[in-house]
Write a protein that holds these residues in place. Sequence first.
Motif, PDB file in Angstrom:
ATOM      1  N   MET A 164       0.818  -1.193   0.000  1.00  0.00           N
ATOM      2  CA  MET A 164       0.000   0.000   0.000  1.00  0.00           C
ATOM      3  C   MET A 164       0.864   1.260   0.000  1.00  0.00           C
ATOM      4  O   MET A 164       0.553   2.213  -0.683  1.00  0.00           O
ATOM      5  N   ALA A 165       1.934   1.248   0.757  1.00  0.00           N
ATOM      6  CA  ALA A 165       2.805   2.428   0.818  1.00  0.00           C
ATOM      7  C   ALA A 165       3.482   2.672  -0.522  1.00  0.00           C
ATOM      8  O   ALA A 165       3.698   3.823  -0.908  1.00  0.00           O
ATOM      9  N   MET A 185       2.035   7.274  -6.622  1.00  0.00           N
ATOM     10  CA  MET A 185       1.081   8.320  -6.992  1.00  0.00           C
ATOM     11  C   MET A 185       1.653   9.715  -6.717  1.00  0.00           C
ATOM     12  O   MET A 185       1.443  10.635  -7.502  1.00  0.00           O
ATOM     13  N   ILE A 186       2.370   9.876  -5.614  1.00  0.00           N
ATOM     14  CA  ILE A 186       2.983  11.165  -5.295  1.00  0.00           C
ATOM     15  C   ILE A 186       4.022  11.524  -6.337  1.00  0.00           C
ATOM     16  O   ILE A 186       4.035  12.644  -6.877  1.00  0.00           O
TER      17      ILE A 186
END
Length: 57
Positions: free
Chosen positions: A1-2, A8-9
């Motif tokens: 998840m991280a 995305m960032i």
Amino acid sequence: MAIINELMIVTGQMLAFAINALLHALIHDTEVWRTMLASRPLPPPHFRHGEPVRIPA
């Protein structure tokens, strides 16, 4: 998840850099960042009144 969040960032940063470069090439202004800031209050086209468009599955 991280990993997805980090991806995305970084993708958002890369997209912002590319759009800024494109605007600089089109406008030929050294302060093109003002155009980016001015466009920020505009809502994205895929949102209507703050709610995302629901795509039927």
